[in-house]
Scaffold this active site. Structure first.
Site, short mmCIF file in Angstrom:
data_model
loop_
_atom_site.label_atom_id
_atom_site.label_comp_id
_atom_site.label_asym_id
_atom_site.label_seq_id
_atom_site.Cartn_x
_atom_site.Cartn_y
_atom_site.Cartn_z
N SER A 14 0.86 -1.18 0.00
CA SER A 14 0.00 0.00 0.00
C SER A 14 0.90 1.23 0.00
O SER A 14 1.77 1.34 -0.86
CB SER A 14 -0.95 -0.03 1.21
OG SER A 14 -1.88 1.01 1.17
N HIS A 41 -2.52 -1.02 -3.51
CA HIS A 41 -3.70 -0.18 -3.35
C HIS A 41 -3.56 1.07 -4.22
O HIS A 41 -2.63 1.85 -4.06
CB HIS A 41 -3.87 0.24 -1.89
CG HIS A 41 -4.19 -0.90 -0.98
ND1 HIS A 41 -3.95 -0.86 0.38
CD2 HIS A 41 -4.72 -2.13 -1.22
CE1 HIS A 41 -4.33 -1.99 0.93
NE2 HIS A 41 -4.79 -2.78 -0.03
N ASP A 133 -4.21 -4.47 5.91
CA ASP A 133 -4.60 -5.35 4.82
C ASP A 133 -3.45 -6.31 4.52
O ASP A 133 -2.29 -5.92 4.50
CB ASP A 133 -4.95 -4.53 3.57
CG ASP A 133 -5.70 -5.34 2.54
OD1 ASP A 133 -6.31 -6.36 2.91
OD2 ASP A 133 -5.69 -4.95 1.36
#
Length: 324
Positions: A14, A41, A133
């Site tokens: 991310s 992401h 995540d």
């Protein structure tokens, strides 16, 4: 008897992940035989430039993943914007299934599908990022006998995602991003020792199905919690897990406890700003009414302004708590 190798890599990143992924692919050898599936992401509305970046950064070709493609070794596949990337029956699948932890593409759906499809041949890699995540997905890979790799938090531009992974899984390897490419090459080159088949996992099967929007009834999701889903407002069900549970709504939006708390905090702040706006408008309208000779509205204006001041202090305190 065919010798198995760890030849399917799932990497998730991310914030700060572009730098980490560039370092990872730069360390892979030109003849690397494994396939690398990547989720970063990215904003849903913007096409990802990551395939071009990774192609320039290392010896392997990188390309946007295409639905239905057969996975081939020596290639880096990148999840496109606004689609989960999954591995099913040796083929790539792109899904616009429910967001997980507020993201599509999400890291956990990829990791779960790779755990289910590849088992002991899977390698999960968690890189730089915020929130958590990938932690639950990495646990799924570990539970199926796969190998887990986490970027050293001290090496990550944003260490929270690697830290969350390390709090969830006893990682097989912790390394700086520049060392992960050579590590993957060594892992893939080493034949897997014979090991037990972990057998079917109904929960993992059902969660991969949720990423594909297959029908799913509430009794197969988990226990009702009384919490609302930040994405759709539906009720959340708790899925038991170690060390922390996770949450899903009926349509499949999924949240870790940390992501759910963050989303609840954002919703709370948004509601407070809306309340502050309403109070300021009430105070202004009441003062206009009082200026027109209706003095009884003056006290209403003063009460609204006092309440607005209290809300401002509360918003400031909440912001200070989050920053700390």
């Amino acid at each position: 008897m065919t010798t198995e190798h760890r030849d399917l890599v799932a990497a998730g990143a991310s914030a700060g992940g572009v730098e980490a992924l560039r370092a990872l692919v730069a360390g892979l050898p030109a003849g690397y035989p494994g396939a690398v599936l990547v989720v970063l992401h990215v904003p849903r509305a913007a096409p990802s430039a990551l395939p071009a970046i990774l192609s320039r950064s290392g010896p392997l070709p990188a390309a946007p993943a295409r639905d239905g493609d057969l996975v081939r070794g020596g290639t880096v596949y990148v999840a496109p914007a606004d689609h989960h990337l999954l591995l099913l029956d040796g083929h790539l699948r792109l899904s616009r299934g429910p967001a997980e932890n507020g993201h599509r593409p999400g890291i956990d759906p990829l990791f779960r599908s790779v755990a289910r499809a590849a088992g002991r041949r899977a390698i999960g890699v968690v890189l730089s990022g915020a929130r958590d995540d990938g932690a639950a997905g990495l646990a799924a890979i570990a539970s199926r006998g796969g190998t887990t790799v986490v970027q050293d938090p001290e090496d990550a531009l944003h260490p929270w995602m690697p830290r969350a992974a390390l709090e969830t899984v006893v990682a097989d390897h912790i390394a700086p991003a520049a060392a992960i490419g050579p590590l993957l090459a060594a892992l893939t080159a080493t034949p897997l020792a014979p090991g037990p088949d972990p057998g079917p996992d109904p929960l993992l099967d059902s969660e991969v199905a949720m990423s594909e929007l297959f029908p799913m009834t509430s009794d197969r999701i988990g226990t009702p919690t009384g919490f609302g889903c930040p994405s759709c407002g539906g009720g959340l069900f708790q899925i038991e897990g170690k060390p922390l549970p996770r949450f899903r709504c009926r349509v499949g939006h999924a949240w870790s406890p940390e992501s759910l708390l963050d989303e609840q905090a954002e919703a709370l702040e948004s509601a407070l700003w809306m309340a502050l706006r309403a109070l300021k408008e009430k105070a202004e309208l009441s003062r206009r009414m009082a200026a027109g000779g209706r003095e009884r509205y003056l006290s209403a204006a003063e009460d609204a302004e006092a309440a607005a001041g209290t809300l401002r202090e509360l918003i400031a305190r909440l912001g200070a708590t989050a920053a700390g």
